[in-house]
Design a protein around this motif. Structure first.
Motif, PDB file in Angstrom:
ATOM      1  N   LYS A 169       0.803  -1.222   0.000  1.00 24.26           N
ATOM      2  CA  LYS A 169       0.000   0.000   0.000  1.00 24.26           C
ATOM      3  C   LYS A 169       0.839   1.277   0.000  1.00 24.26           C
ATOM      4  CE  LYS A 169      -3.539  -2.697   0.161  1.00 24.26           C
ATOM      5  NZ  LYS A 169      -4.249  -3.008  -1.103  1.00 24.26           N
ATOM      6  N   GLU A 170       2.163   1.146   0.098  1.00 25.13           N
ATOM      7  CA  GLU A 170       3.014   2.345   0.120  1.00 25.13           C
ATOM      8  C   GLU A 170       3.117   3.015  -1.249  1.00 25.13           C
ATOM      9  OE1 GLU A 170       4.120  -0.310   3.453  1.00 25.13           O
ATOM     10  OE2 GLU A 170       3.955  -0.607   1.272  1.00 25.13           O
ATOM     11  N   TYR A 171       2.672   2.329  -2.295  1.00 21.42           N
ATOM     12  CA  TYR A 171       2.832   2.846  -3.656  1.00 21.42           C
ATOM     13  C   TYR A 171       1.483   3.281  -4.240  1.00 21.42           C
ATOM     14  CZ  TYR A 171       7.557   0.895  -3.733  1.00 21.42           C
ATOM     15  OH  TYR A 171       8.868   0.613  -3.465  1.00 21.42           O
ATOM     16  N   ASN A 172       1.505   4.432  -4.900  1.00 21.31           N
ATOM     17  CA  ASN A 172       0.352   4.906  -5.654  1.00 21.31           C
ATOM     18  C   ASN A 172       0.644   4.759  -7.143  1.00 21.31           C
ATOM     19  OD1 ASN A 172      -1.258   5.785  -3.442  1.00 21.31           O
ATOM     20  ND2 ASN A 172       0.051   7.595  -3.254  1.00 21.31           N
ATOM     21  N   VAL A 173      -0.360   4.337  -7.897  1.00 23.07           N
ATOM     22  CA  VAL A 173      -0.163   4.104  -9.327  1.00 23.07           C
ATOM     23  C   VAL A 173      -0.722   5.268 -10.136  1.00 23.07           C
ATOM     24  CG1 VAL A 173      -2.318   2.813  -9.648  1.00 23.07           C
ATOM     25  CG2 VAL A 173      -0.390   2.407 -11.194  1.00 23.07           C
ATOM     26  N   SER A 174      -0.046   5.604 -11.197  1.00 23.44           N
ATOM     27  CA  SER A 174      -0.526   6.594 -12.160  1.00 23.44           C
ATOM     28  C   SER A 174      -0.011   6.198 -13.534  1.00 23.44           C
ATOM     29  CB  SER A 174      -0.056   8.006 -11.797  1.00 23.44           C
ATOM     30  OG  SER A 174       1.358   8.092 -11.864  1.00 23.44           O
ATOM     31  N   MET A 175      -0.527   6.863 -14.561  1.00 25.55           N
ATOM     32  CA  MET A 175      -0.164   6.510 -15.930  1.00 25.55           C
ATOM     33  C   MET A 175       0.025   7.759 -16.774  1.00 25.55           C
ATOM     34  SD  MET A 175      -2.914   3.419 -16.454  1.00 25.55           S
ATOM     35  CE  MET A 175      -2.711   3.534 -18.228  1.00 25.55           C
ATOM     36  N   GLU A 176       0.794   7.591 -17.848  1.00 36.61           N
ATOM     37  CA  GLU A 176       0.963   8.647 -18.849  1.00 36.61           C
ATOM     38  C   GLU A 176       0.878   8.002 -20.229  1.00 36.61           C
ATOM     39  OE1 GLU A 176       4.167  12.064 -19.135  1.00 36.61           O
ATOM     40  OE2 GLU A 176       4.917  10.270 -20.176  1.00 36.61           O
ATOM     41  N   ILE A 222      -4.640   9.243 -15.162  1.00 36.57           N
ATOM     42  CA  ILE A 222      -4.047   9.103 -16.496  1.00 36.57           C
ATOM     43  C   ILE A 222      -3.778  10.486 -17.067  1.00 36.57           C
ATOM     44  CG2 ILE A 222      -4.308   8.205 -18.832  1.00 36.57           C
ATOM     45  CD1 ILE A 222      -6.245   6.123 -17.773  1.00 36.57           C
ATOM     46  N   ASP A 223      -2.528  10.743 -17.390  1.00 37.79           N
ATOM     47  CA  ASP A 223      -2.114  11.991 -18.026  1.00 37.79           C
ATOM     48  C   ASP A 223      -2.000  11.739 -19.520  1.00 37.79           C
ATOM     49  OD1 ASP A 223      -1.145  14.482 -18.636  1.00 37.79           O
ATOM     50  OD2 ASP A 223       0.845  14.168 -17.761  1.00 37.79           O
ATOM     51  N   MET A 246      -8.964  11.396 -15.457  1.00 36.26           N
ATOM     52  CA  MET A 246      -8.016  12.363 -16.011  1.00 36.26           C
ATOM     53  C   MET A 246      -7.997  13.638 -15.164  1.00 36.26           C
ATOM     54  SD  MET A 246      -8.676  11.839 -20.114  1.00 36.26           S
ATOM     55  CE  MET A 246      -7.435  13.057 -20.563  1.00 36.26           C
ATOM     56  N   ASP A 247      -8.760  13.629 -14.072  1.00 36.18           N
ATOM     57  CA  ASP A 247      -8.796  14.757 -13.143  1.00 36.18           C
ATOM     58  C   ASP A 247      -7.986  14.398 -11.897  1.00 36.18           C
ATOM     59  OD1 ASP A 247     -10.544  16.208 -14.852  1.00 36.18           O
ATOM     60  OD2 ASP A 247     -12.204  14.981 -14.119  1.00 36.18           O
ATOM     61  N   ASN A 248      -8.124  15.182 -10.845  1.00 36.50           N
ATOM     62  CA  ASN A 248      -7.438  14.858  -9.592  1.00 36.50           C
ATOM     63  C   ASN A 248      -7.943  13.525  -9.065  1.00 36.50           C
ATOM     64  OD1 ASN A 248      -5.970  17.276  -9.601  1.00 36.50           O
ATOM     65  ND2 ASN A 248      -7.656  18.395  -8.624  1.00 36.50           N
ATOM     66  N   LEU A 253      -8.079  11.299 -31.948  1.00 37.54           N
ATOM     67  CA  LEU A 253      -9.298  11.995 -31.577  1.00 37.54           C
ATOM     68  C   LEU A 253      -9.736  11.738 -30.145  1.00 37.54           C
ATOM     69  CD1 LEU A 253     -11.392  11.434 -34.850  1.00 37.54           C
ATOM     70  CD2 LEU A 253     -10.007  13.425 -34.201  1.00 37.54           C
ATOM     71  N   ASP A 254      -9.398  10.569 -29.579  1.00 43.50           N
ATOM     72  CA  ASP A 254      -9.894  10.232 -28.243  1.00 43.50           C
ATOM     73  C   ASP A 254      -8.778  10.334 -27.215  1.00 43.50           C
ATOM     74  OD1 ASP A 254      -8.865   7.994 -29.742  1.00 43.50           O
ATOM     75  OD2 ASP A 254      -9.402   6.696 -28.079  1.00 43.50           O
ATOM     76  N   ALA A 255      -9.156  10.619 -25.974  1.00 46.96           N
ATOM     77  CA  ALA A 255      -8.208  10.671 -24.854  1.00 46.96           C
ATOM     78  C   ALA A 255      -8.955  10.300 -23.583  1.00 46.96           C
ATOM     79  CB  ALA A 255      -7.605  12.071 -24.725  1.00 46.96           C
ATOM     80  N   PRO A 256      -8.389   9.438 -22.750  1.00 43.79           N
ATOM     81  CA  PRO A 256      -7.119   8.756 -22.974  1.00 43.79           C
ATOM     82  C   PRO A 256      -7.237   7.710 -24.079  1.00 43.79           C
ATOM     83  CG  PRO A 256      -8.175   7.848 -21.044  1.00 43.79           C
ATOM     84  CD  PRO A 256      -9.016   9.017 -21.477  1.00 43.79           C
ATOM     85  N   SER A 257      -6.120   7.189 -24.496  1.00 46.22           N
ATOM     86  CA  SER A 257      -6.115   6.195 -25.556  1.00 46.22           C
ATOM     87  C   SER A 257      -6.794   4.909 -25.102  1.00 46.22           C
ATOM     88  CB  SER A 257      -4.678   5.883 -25.975  1.00 46.22           C
ATOM     89  OG  SER A 257      -3.996   5.218 -24.917  1.00 46.22           O
ATOM     90  N   GLY A 258      -7.248   4.120 -26.065  1.00 44.52           N
ATOM     91  CA  GLY A 258      -7.805   2.818 -25.743  1.00 44.52           C
ATOM     92  C   GLY A 258      -6.797   1.928 -25.055  1.00 44.52           C
TER      93      GLY A 258
END
Length: 233
Positions: free
Chosen positions: A121-128, A171-172, A161-163, A136-141
């Motif tokens: 639980k010490e790790y938080n996940v995020s993506m770019e 997802i950034d 894609m928000d906070n 045309l779409d975001a985030p990507s499929g």
């Protein structure tokens, strides 16, 4: 193999090039300017169109008993409708958010890492994710598939894609000229960070995977993914 190309943009042209190199024939190049003439001669259809055209393309094929390989993203709110129609017509359908062999191996790596991290639980996940400005779409499929892979193995509930809240994956999504596709997953704690990353150098890998999938689906009935094509279990 006779192929109908549904969508004839950059990806459609790259698929055409590889299909011809592998000895196949293109019987339809569908754009907004023409109709489905030639579809009746196709053994299989490959759909890399736009979100607003995907469901019409796919349903038209099912109604003509033609198997479909689709890589169009941004239309998945209608995915269940299309799979239901496929089953009603006893057809064959393979959807992939990304047809690159490397990306599909990356999906497996992502799911395995998420399983390893699920109780830490010490790790938080995020993506770019980074793509060309014409996407045309975001985030990507692909990014959504990666997020779903993490959600399936962890306590995370959804992506945003928000906070992000504690149970959300941020997802950034970035759009930069001439970037075929880059996806990164980060697990960050106060003391270190783990990153896995896939970088596409061109569209060729996506196109090759789509043609391989089309070759694979011939003669089959049902709903499939690239995991079936690559025998990833």
């Amino acid at each position: 193999m006779k192929i109908a190309l549904l969508g004839y943009g950059r990806m459609g042209k790259e698929i055409e090039k590889i299909a011809l190199e592998r000895g196949h024939e293109i019987v339809l190049r569908k754009t907004e300017e023409n109709d489905y003439s030639g579809l009746e001669h196709a053994d299989v259809a490959i759909d890399f169109s736009i979100p607003t055209a995907a469901t019409e393309n796919i349903s038209t094929c099912f109604n003509h008993n033609i198997p479909v390989v689709s890589g169009t993203t941004g239309w998945l709110e209608h995915y269940n409708d299309m799979t239901a129609l496929c089953q009603e017509k006893n057809g064959a359908f393979l959807y992939g958010s990304n047809f690159s062999v490397g990306v599909n191996l990356f999906f497996e790596l992502n799911s395995y890492l998420a399983k390893l991290m699920s109780n830490i639980k010490e790790y938080n996940v995020s993506m770019e994710e980074i793509h060309h400005t014409q996407k045309l779409d975001a985030p990507s499929g692909t990014a959504i598939s990666l997020a779903q892979g993490i959600i399936a193995e962890t306590d995370y509930k959804q992506w945003t894609m928000d906070n992000a809240n504690d149970n959300e994956i941020y997802i950034d999504a970035k759009r930069i000229e001439d970037v075929p596709g880059t996806h990164s997953v980060f697990y960050k704690s106060t003391v270190d960070e783990i990153e896995i990353k896939h970088t596409a150098f061109s569209r060729q890998g996506f196109a090759l995977g789509a043609v391989i999938a089309a070759e694979w689906i011939l003669g089959k009935k049902g709903i499939f993914t690239m995991k079936d094509v690559l025998n990833l279990g």
